[in-house]
Design a protein around this motif. Structure first.
Motif, PDB file in Angstrom:
ATOM      1  N   LEU A  54      46.865 -37.171   0.002  1.00 30.52           N
ATOM      2  CA  LEU A  54      47.482 -36.498  -1.134  1.00 30.52           C
ATOM      3  C   LEU A  54      46.732 -35.227  -1.545  1.00 30.52           C
ATOM      4  N   HIS A  55      45.701 -34.866  -0.774  1.00 33.43           N
ATOM      5  CA  HIS A  55      44.910 -33.650  -1.030  1.00 33.43           C
ATOM      6  C   HIS A  55      44.339 -33.649  -2.448  1.00 33.43           C
ATOM      7  N   LEU A  56      43.768 -34.777  -2.835  1.00 33.00           N
ATOM      8  CA  LEU A  56      43.207 -34.905  -4.174  1.00 33.00           C
ATOM      9  C   LEU A  56      41.756 -34.442  -4.194  1.00 33.00           C
ATOM     10  N   GLU A  57      41.369 -33.820  -5.289  1.00 33.40           N
ATOM     11  CA  GLU A  57      39.984 -33.398  -5.472  1.00 33.40           C
ATOM     12  C   GLU A  57      39.500 -33.868  -6.833  1.00 33.40           C
ATOM     13  N   ALA A  58      38.224 -34.169  -6.909  1.00 35.88           N
ATOM     14  CA  ALA A  58      37.648 -34.639  -8.173  1.00 35.88           C
ATOM     15  C   ALA A  58      37.355 -33.458  -9.092  1.00 35.88           C
ATOM     16  N   ASP A  59      37.609 -33.649 -10.396  1.00 40.66           N
ATOM     17  CA  ASP A  59      37.306 -32.617 -11.381  1.00 40.66           C
ATOM     18  C   ASP A  59      35.813 -32.557 -11.674  1.00 40.66           C
ATOM     19  N   HIS A  60      35.136 -33.688 -11.486  1.00 38.97           N
ATOM     20  CA  HIS A  60      33.693 -33.741 -11.688  1.00 38.97           C
ATOM     21  C   HIS A  60      33.123 -34.760 -10.705  1.00 38.97           C
ATOM     22  N   THR A  61      31.838 -34.682 -10.479  1.00 38.57           N
ATOM     23  CA  THR A  61      31.211 -35.509  -9.441  1.00 38.57           C
ATOM     24  C   THR A  61      30.343 -36.631  -9.991  1.00 38.57           C
ATOM     25  N   GLU A  62      30.359 -36.829 -11.306  1.00 35.79           N
ATOM     26  CA  GLU A  62      29.546 -37.897 -11.869  1.00 35.79           C
ATOM     27  C   GLU A  62      30.030 -39.247 -11.339  1.00 35.79           C
ATOM     28  N   ALA A  63      29.103 -40.186 -11.195  1.00 28.99           N
ATOM     29  CA  ALA A  63      29.434 -41.509 -10.680  1.00 28.99           C
ATOM     30  C   ALA A  63      30.465 -42.189 -11.574  1.00 28.99           C
ATOM     31  N   VAL A  64      31.515 -42.712 -10.956  1.00 30.54           N
ATOM     32  CA  VAL A  64      32.571 -43.389 -11.704  1.00 30.54           C
ATOM     33  C   VAL A  64      32.280 -44.883 -11.791  1.00 30.54           C
ATOM     34  N   PHE A  65      31.679 -45.430 -10.739  1.00 34.09           N
ATOM     35  CA  PHE A  65      31.375 -46.856 -10.688  1.00 34.09           C
ATOM     36  C   PHE A  65      29.886 -47.059 -10.427  1.00 34.09           C
ATOM     37  N   ARG A  66      29.330 -48.105 -10.985  1.00 38.60           N
ATOM     38  CA  ARG A  66      27.896 -48.352 -10.887  1.00 38.60           C
ATOM     39  C   ARG A  66      27.433 -48.667  -9.476  1.00 38.60           C
ATOM     40  N   ASP A  67      28.332 -49.209  -8.644  1.00 35.80           N
ATOM     41  CA  ASP A  67      27.938 -49.583  -7.286  1.00 35.80           C
ATOM     42  C   ASP A  67      28.338 -48.549  -6.241  1.00 35.80           C
ATOM     43  N   VAL A  68      28.631 -47.325  -6.688  1.00 37.25           N
ATOM     44  CA  VAL A  68      28.969 -46.239  -5.763  1.00 37.25           C
ATOM     45  C   VAL A  68      27.912 -45.150  -5.880  1.00 37.25           C
ATOM     46  N   GLN A  92      40.075 -40.582 -10.729  1.00 38.42           N
ATOM     47  CA  GLN A  92      40.463 -39.625 -11.772  1.00 38.42           C
ATOM     48  C   GLN A  92      41.974 -39.415 -11.819  1.00 38.42           C
ATOM     49  N   HIS A  93      42.644 -39.613 -10.683  1.00 38.30           N
ATOM     50  CA  HIS A  93      44.098 -39.466 -10.637  1.00 38.30           C
ATOM     51  C   HIS A  93      44.812 -40.798 -10.889  1.00 38.30           C
ATOM     52  N   GLY A  94      44.038 -41.813 -11.260  1.00 31.54           N
ATOM     53  CA  GLY A  94      44.627 -43.083 -11.658  1.00 31.54           C
ATOM     54  C   GLY A  94      45.152 -43.950 -10.540  1.00 31.54           C
ATOM     55  N   LEU A  95      44.657 -43.756  -9.313  1.00 32.48           N
ATOM     56  CA  LEU A  95      45.174 -44.521  -8.173  1.00 32.48           C
ATOM     57  C   LEU A  95      44.409 -45.817  -7.933  1.00 32.48           C
ATOM     58  N   VAL A  96      43.150 -45.877  -8.361  1.00 34.94           N
ATOM     59  CA  VAL A  96      42.335 -47.058  -8.096  1.00 34.94           C
ATOM     60  C   VAL A  96      41.692 -47.563  -9.377  1.00 34.94           C
ATOM     61  N   ASN A  97      41.451 -48.841  -9.416  1.00 36.92           N
ATOM     62  CA  ASN A  97      40.733 -49.481 -10.517  1.00 36.92           C
ATOM     63  C   ASN A  97      39.515 -50.206  -9.969  1.00 36.92           C
ATOM     64  N   GLY A  98      38.563 -50.465 -10.834  1.00 31.41           N
ATOM     65  CA  GLY A  98      37.394 -51.223 -10.427  1.00 31.41           C
ATOM     66  C   GLY A  98      37.649 -52.716 -10.463  1.00 31.41           C
ATOM     67  N   LYS A  99      36.587 -53.473 -10.201  1.00 29.50           N
ATOM     68  CA  LYS A  99      36.679 -54.936 -10.185  1.00 29.50           C
ATOM     69  C   LYS A  99      36.135 -55.548 -11.476  1.00 29.50           C
ATOM     70  N   GLY A 100      35.803 -54.670 -12.449  1.00 29.49           N
ATOM     71  CA  GLY A 100      35.232 -55.158 -13.693  1.00 29.49           C
ATOM     72  C   GLY A 100      33.756 -54.857 -13.792  1.00 29.49           C
ATOM     73  N   ASN A 101      33.241 -54.738 -15.008  1.00 30.97           N
ATOM     74  CA  ASN A 101      31.818 -54.473 -15.256  1.00 30.97           C
ATOM     75  C   ASN A 101      31.340 -53.182 -14.596  1.00 30.97           C
ATOM     76  N   GLY A 102      32.242 -52.209 -14.474  1.00 35.08           N
ATOM     77  CA  GLY A 102      31.866 -50.931 -13.907  1.00 35.08           C
ATOM     78  C   GLY A 102      31.644 -50.941 -12.415  1.00 35.08           C
ATOM     79  N   MET A 103      32.121 -51.990 -11.737  1.00 40.43           N
ATOM     80  CA  MET A 103      31.917 -52.117 -10.291  1.00 40.43           C
ATOM     81  C   MET A 103      33.224 -51.846  -9.542  1.00 40.43           C
TER      82      MET A 103
END
Length: 328
Positions: free
Chosen positions: A202-216, A231-242
């Motif tokens: 989908l040629h998506l780019e991040a608006d910022h590079t700060e870590a979104v999840f604690r395990d990434v 950032q485009h709302g396509l993925v969610n974490g597994k909870g607790n910022g992971m």
């Protein structure tokens, strides 16, 4: 003089559109007080056949696929020129130039794309979606460009049901093999890998590079693509910022990501309920139903969906191609 109007140029087999925002941005390249007699210079020089053939031969040696030039090759240059001959060239265009080439007969449009050709023969895929006989793409810098058919084969996909889907996505540089000659179609795909595939498709780019999840880790190969998908709302974490990037992506998780990326408008005819419907997690039930209804995914041949099974590389390739087809 153009105001807010784009400048469009046409010749046989070629269409170019320069947005007004790009033309106005060029004024900023000229030092203060020197712009009185400055003029915008935009050149499209067709590369001679012999030179184009030589560059294609060099390019072919730099890729692990069969390539075939799909038309003429052009040197595209944009600059501002002063009366004394001084030139100012933007390193990158403030707004992209739309560049469309007609494909020659015999070129498989599904495998074709616009490429930037470096002096050493290296190819950079720019993009392109064939329509009405033209292959348009967005150019973001000056350089030499041409359309190429990119035919990538994998030994372990010969005759496989996903072979054509993988070849088409490989030509769009969305998927790669596990080696130069193998794709490993039955190998499970991770959550990070599928998120990265979505971002590339989908040629998506991040608006910022700060870590979104604690395990990434921010240095991980998939970090920027995952940030863009999040950032485009396509993925969610597994909870607790992971996010669990290395866990296998399940079929129901893939259905959810695909549906968010599809941005469905309206409703589709309801698909038959899979016979293992009760195994689908409550949070995913509606999204699986819609993903099936919109043709983004299919159930297994026995009528089940296998929602918690790991998604294979072959299944993910077919699903991404389904998504791109539905979004056209």
């Amino acid at each position: 003089m153009l105001g807010t109007k784009a400048l469009e140029l046409k010749r046989e087999g070629l269409v170019v559109r320069l947005p007004a925002s790009l033309l106005s941005s060029l004024q900023k390249l000229v030092p203060a007080g020197q712009g009185k007699n400055a003029v915008i210079s935009f050149t499209l020089e067709e590369i001679a056949q012999q030179n184009a053939d030589a560059m294609t031969t060099k390019a072919a040696s730099s890729v692990k696929a069969k390539i075939k030039r799909g038309g003429k090759m052009y040197d595209v240059q944009l600059a501002v020129k002063l009366a004394d001959g001084t030139e100012y060239k933007p390193e990158a265009f403030a707004s992209p130039i739309t560049f469309g080439l007609a494909l020659e007969a015999g070129i498989n449009a599904k495998w074709a794309g616009i490429y930037r050709i470096a002096t050493d023969g290296g190819l950079t895929y720019i993009g392109g979606k064939s329509g009405d006989g033209f292959l348009p793409a967005e150019l973001r810098q000056s350089g030499i460009y041409a359309a190429y058919e990119y035919d990538k084969s994998f030994a372990d996909l010969a005759g496989h049901w996903a072979e054509q889907a993988v070849k088409e996505l490989a030509a769009k540089h969305i998927v790669k093999g596990t080696s130069e000659s193998t794709f490993s179609p039955q190998q499970p795909l991770t959550r990070a890998e599928f998120a990265a595939m979505l971002a590339r498709a989908l040629h998506l780019e991040a608006d910022h590079t700060e870590a979104v999840f604690r395990d990434v880790d921010s240095s991980a190969w998939y970090a920027s693509a995952l940030a863009a998908a999040s950032q485009h709302g396509l993925v969610n974490g597994k909870g607790n910022g992971m996010f669990a990037p290395h866990a296998a992506v399940t079929r129901q998780e893939m259905a959810a990501m695909l549906l968010r990326a599809y941005e469905a408008n309206g409703t589709a005819p309801k698909a038959p309920a899979p016979k293992d419907q009760e195994q689908i997690s409550a949070w995913a039930a509606e999204m699986v139903e819609e993903a099936l209804a919109h043709g983004l995914m299919k159930g297994r041949t026995d009528g089940s969906f296998a929602p918690k099974d790991a998604t294979t590389r072959a299944e993910s390739a077919q699903a991404i191609l389904n998504l791109l087809s539905k979004r056209q």
